[in-house]
Scaffold this active site. Structure first.
Site, mmCIF file in Angstrom:
data_model
loop_
_atom_site.group_PDB
_atom_site.id
_atom_site.type_symbol
_atom_site.label_atom_id
_atom_site.label_comp_id
_atom_site.label_asym_id
_atom_site.label_seq_id
_atom_site.Cartn_x
_atom_site.Cartn_y
_atom_site.Cartn_z
ATOM 1 C CG HIS A 65 -1.796 -1.169 1.340
ATOM 2 N ND1 HIS A 65 -2.784 -1.405 0.411
ATOM 3 C CD2 HIS A 65 -1.848 -2.197 2.221
ATOM 4 C CE1 HIS A 65 -3.425 -2.525 0.738
ATOM 5 N NE2 HIS A 65 -2.881 -3.022 1.834
ATOM 6 C CG HIS A 95 3.277 6.035 5.375
ATOM 7 N ND1 HIS A 95 3.024 6.012 6.736
ATOM 8 C CD2 HIS A 95 2.186 6.607 4.815
ATOM 9 C CE1 HIS A 95 1.837 6.510 6.973
ATOM 10 N NE2 HIS A 95 1.304 6.888 5.832
ATOM 11 C CG HIS A 97 -0.333 8.795 1.567
ATOM 12 N ND1 HIS A 97 -1.151 7.692 1.583
ATOM 13 C CD2 HIS A 97 0.074 8.975 2.848
ATOM 14 C CE1 HIS A 97 -1.252 7.238 2.820
ATOM 15 N NE2 HIS A 97 -0.511 7.999 3.612
ATOM 16 C CD GLU A 107 -3.768 9.523 2.427
ATOM 17 O OE1 GLU A 107 -3.453 9.559 3.624
ATOM 18 O OE2 GLU A 107 -4.325 8.555 1.909
ATOM 19 C CG HIS A 120 0.899 10.671 6.464
ATOM 20 N ND1 HIS A 120 -0.129 9.961 5.876
ATOM 21 C CD2 HIS A 120 0.607 11.982 6.275
ATOM 22 C CE1 HIS A 120 -1.004 10.805 5.368
ATOM 23 N NE2 HIS A 120 -0.584 12.045 5.593
ATOM 24 C CB THR A 200 -5.533 8.477 5.466
ATOM 25 O OG1 THR A 200 -4.282 7.819 5.187
ATOM 26 C CG2 THR A 200 -5.300 9.745 6.253
HETATM 27 C C1 LIG Z 1 -3.483 -1.531 13.889
HETATM 28 C C2 LIG Z 1 -2.691 -1.665 12.614
HETATM 29 C C3 LIG Z 1 -2.691 -0.382 11.796
HETATM 30 C C4 LIG Z 1 -2.007 -0.638 10.440
HETATM 31 C C5 LIG Z 1 -2.169 0.563 9.527
HETATM 32 O O1 LIG Z 1 -1.382 1.626 10.073
HETATM 33 C C6 LIG Z 1 -1.533 2.897 9.545
HETATM 34 C C7 LIG Z 1 -2.474 3.194 8.544
HETATM 35 C C8 LIG Z 1 -2.575 4.514 8.068
HETATM 36 C C9 LIG Z 1 -1.737 5.493 8.580
HETATM 37 S S1 LIG Z 1 -1.871 7.149 7.995
HETATM 38 N N1 LIG Z 1 -1.891 7.176 6.420
HETATM 39 O O2 LIG Z 1 -3.139 7.650 8.495
HETATM 40 O O3 LIG Z 1 -0.699 7.852 8.495
HETATM 41 C C10 LIG Z 1 -0.805 5.189 9.577
HETATM 42 C C11 LIG Z 1 -0.700 3.887 10.059
HETATM 43 ZN ZN LIG Z 2 -0.358 7.993 5.560
#
Ligand SMILES: CCCCCOc1ccc(S(N)(=O)=O)cc1
Ligand SMILES: [Zn+2]
Length: 262
Positions: A65, A95, A97, A107, A120, A200
């Site tokens: 992703h 990471h 986007h 985003e 992020h 997100t």
């Molecule tokens: C409980 C497992 C979570 C796995 C997913 O972790 C994430 C997913 C999105 C973001 S973000 N784009 O909002 O920064 C940060 C971390």
């Molecule tokens: Zn993110």
């Protein structure tokens, strides 16, 4: 238990995430469109402080992703504090986007405008919770620092990341990435907007205190157009930036976290 599948396509994209992740219809979903004029100034909001001095980066991996740089979060060497946060939050990963071909991959948007990309930096509240996973399900569990990337001059440090990204072009590849200090990715001003939101991407947990820097960093067209096999796109905008306050630069001139003026 394998996680439920999701993506950015027609059959698995943002508009149907709610089928597997009903919280997508929640009332603090991210990303949002930030309307600076509607942000109330909060005098109690101090500056954010980033203690990333002992670089604890470990590796860089492509989870299908996004491409993620992971950190050693077994102690408080790399933390974010201050601003809207009641205690230090540990850096877990960062990471990006990206859009395709340097197009608008951010985003969050500002007055409807999107940026080429968005970085992020994901932190978790290790004072109150015992693991990232536990924190990621708690309303005050995570703090994500969002930094916009716009195309312009070549970013001297982003090369280290984009060069490494070619090593992890394909899903599930991982490679060493030690000694990287993300402080080199910050813009000159730490002026920010902050609001309570969510992850997100699925599982979309409503556990994120968002801190979005107003000043973007400049990256070259080539750097911004980096694409890897992870199909990245943009989640449709949820809500709007009504519960948002703006924080100060290094001097604390912030206001109270004010509910919206209807
Ligand atoms: C409980 C497992 C979570 C796995 C997913 O972790 C994430 C997913 C999105 C973001 S973000 N784009 O909002 O920064 C940060 C971390
Ligand atoms: Zn993110």
């Amino acid at each position: 238990m394998t996680g439920k599948h999701w993506g950015y396509g027609k059959d698995d994209g943002p508009s149907i995430w709610h089928q597997n992740f009903p919280v997508a219809e929640g009332d603090r979903q991210s990303p949002i469109d930030i309307m600076p004029q509607q942000a109330s100034h909060d005098p109690n909001l101090g500056p954010i402080v980033l203690n990333y001095d002992h670089c604890t980066s470990l590796n860089i991996c492509n989870n299908g992703h996004s491409v993620v740089v992971e950190f050693d979060d077994t102690d408080d060497r790399s933390v974010i504090l201050g601003g809207p946060l009641d205690n230090p939050y540990r850096l877990k990963q960062f990471h990006f986007h990206w859009g395709g071909k340097g197009c608008h991959g951010s985003e969050h948007t500002v007055e409807g405008n999107s940026y080429a990309s968005e970085l992020h930096l994901v932190h978790w509240n290790a004072v109150k919770y015992r693991s990232f996973g536990e924190a990621a399900s708690a309303p005050d569990g995570l703090a994500v620092l969002g930094i916009f990337l716009e195309t312009g001059d070549d970013h001297r440090w982003l090369h280290t990341i984009t060069d490494a990204l070619y090593m992890v072009k394909y899903k599930a590849s991982v490679t060493d990435f030690k000694g990287f200090n993300p402080k080199c990715l910050l813009p000159s001003s730490l002026h920010y907007w902050t609001y309570l939101g969510s992850l997100t991407t699925p599982p979309l947990h409503e556990s994120v205190t968002w801190i979005v820097l107003k000043e973007p960093i400049a990256v070259s067209e080539r750097q911004a157009s980096f694409e890897c096999s992870c199909s990245l796109g943009r989640k449709r905008i949820r809500g709007y930036a009504w519960k948002i306050t703006s924080g100060p630069p290094s001097l604390s001139k912030a206001g109270k976290y004010a509910p919206p003026i209807n």
